[in-house]
Design a protein around this motif. Sequence first.
Motif, short mmCIF file in Angstrom:
data_model
loop_
_atom_site.label_atom_id
_atom_site.label_comp_id
_atom_site.label_asym_id
_atom_site.label_seq_id
_atom_site.Cartn_x
_atom_site.Cartn_y
_atom_site.Cartn_z
N ILE A 168 73.72 90.84 -28.78
CA ILE A 168 72.47 90.36 -28.18
C ILE A 168 71.31 91.02 -28.91
N ARG A 169 70.45 90.19 -29.48
CA ARG A 169 69.29 90.67 -30.24
C ARG A 169 68.03 90.36 -29.44
N LEU A 170 67.33 91.40 -29.04
CA LEU A 170 66.05 91.22 -28.36
C LEU A 170 65.00 90.77 -29.36
N SER A 171 64.27 89.70 -29.03
CA SER A 171 63.21 89.18 -29.88
C SER A 171 61.91 89.20 -29.10
N MET A 172 60.87 89.85 -29.66
CA MET A 172 59.60 89.99 -28.95
C MET A 172 58.42 89.86 -29.90
N ILE A 173 57.31 89.37 -29.37
CA ILE A 173 56.01 89.45 -30.01
C ILE A 173 55.14 90.34 -29.13
N VAL A 174 54.52 91.34 -29.74
CA VAL A 174 53.73 92.28 -28.95
C VAL A 174 52.39 92.55 -29.63
N LYS A 175 51.43 92.95 -28.80
CA LYS A 175 50.14 93.40 -29.32
C LYS A 175 49.48 94.30 -28.28
N ASN A 176 49.20 95.52 -28.67
CA ASN A 176 48.47 96.48 -27.82
C ASN A 176 49.04 96.55 -26.40
N GLU A 177 50.32 96.94 -26.32
CA GLU A 177 51.01 97.00 -25.03
C GLU A 177 51.00 98.40 -24.41
N GLU A 178 50.38 99.36 -25.06
CA GLU A 178 50.33 100.72 -24.53
C GLU A 178 49.63 100.73 -23.16
N GLY A 179 50.21 101.46 -22.22
CA GLY A 179 49.60 101.59 -20.90
C GLY A 179 49.83 100.40 -19.99
#
Length: 306
Positions: free
Chosen positions: A81-92
Amino acid sequence: MLAGIHFSKIKNLSFWGEDRHFCVRAVALGLDLHVDTHTHLPAYHIYRSSDLTGIPAFKEKCQYAYSELPIYPEKAESHQIRLSMIVKNEEGRYLQTMLKKVKPFIDEAVIIDDASTDQTISIFLQELKGMPIKLVKNASSQFANEVELRKQQWLEATNGFLGWVLNLDADEWFEESFIDYIDDFVKQDTIDLYCFRLYDMWDEDHYREDEYWQAHFLYRPFLARVRSTFQPVWKETPQHCGRFPENIFQLTHSLSTIRVKHLGWAKEKDRLEKYERYKLLDPNSLYGNEKQYESILDKNPRLKQW
């Protein structure tokens, strides 16, 4: 690489060989070093010219070694199982909680960082420590044209991989029972796509349900087996194009009663930011519903207990 590892010589060390300088840098930064070129992909170290004469014998040895590896038909080639994500400035926000919840049932991760300027990448490296991670960092944000970003995500997640892709955002996670069923999902040969209901949470314990907020009435794809024969076709819109290709339902699919919790709307600050972003990127409501956009600002929305 992001930590600053490279092969250049360290001026005050006299060790010969760029690999030694690489390893010194890695250990000084607190990174563990692991080498495995025998069990999975045998490598022949050509250290000097005289080593060239050993190549024929090594190739024969490899043929024998590879003959012992199991060969599976495509239907059962991988349960990974490969987790696929798009993220931007997720801190906090929710990223740390999300990764803690998903880590027990994933084997690796492929992350598209869409030009974050905070500690998002560091959070990934810390929370998924010890797990294979591929990080792709966009120099500038591509979210204004979401379909190109999703194409990039699909390509990076499926390239050279025939296991399962779990596509989640940083503010989404399954309810606890998911871990009891995941092995059954991936260790069967007839279903290639699993769909789940996503609930838009308006706080930690309540989701919204009214005329414009009915996401949980539908089943959406989140977990897909990669097929070499599948040719993706995308909804070519710059917003609201879908996280998977538009033709993903060509795969044999099944519906699950396990729910997905979406916290992206759970805080007023986040709701206001999303409202402003939608109005900026889709000012004429070409890709979304104008009344739904405006309903984001409702002071007394209809909420239901999770």
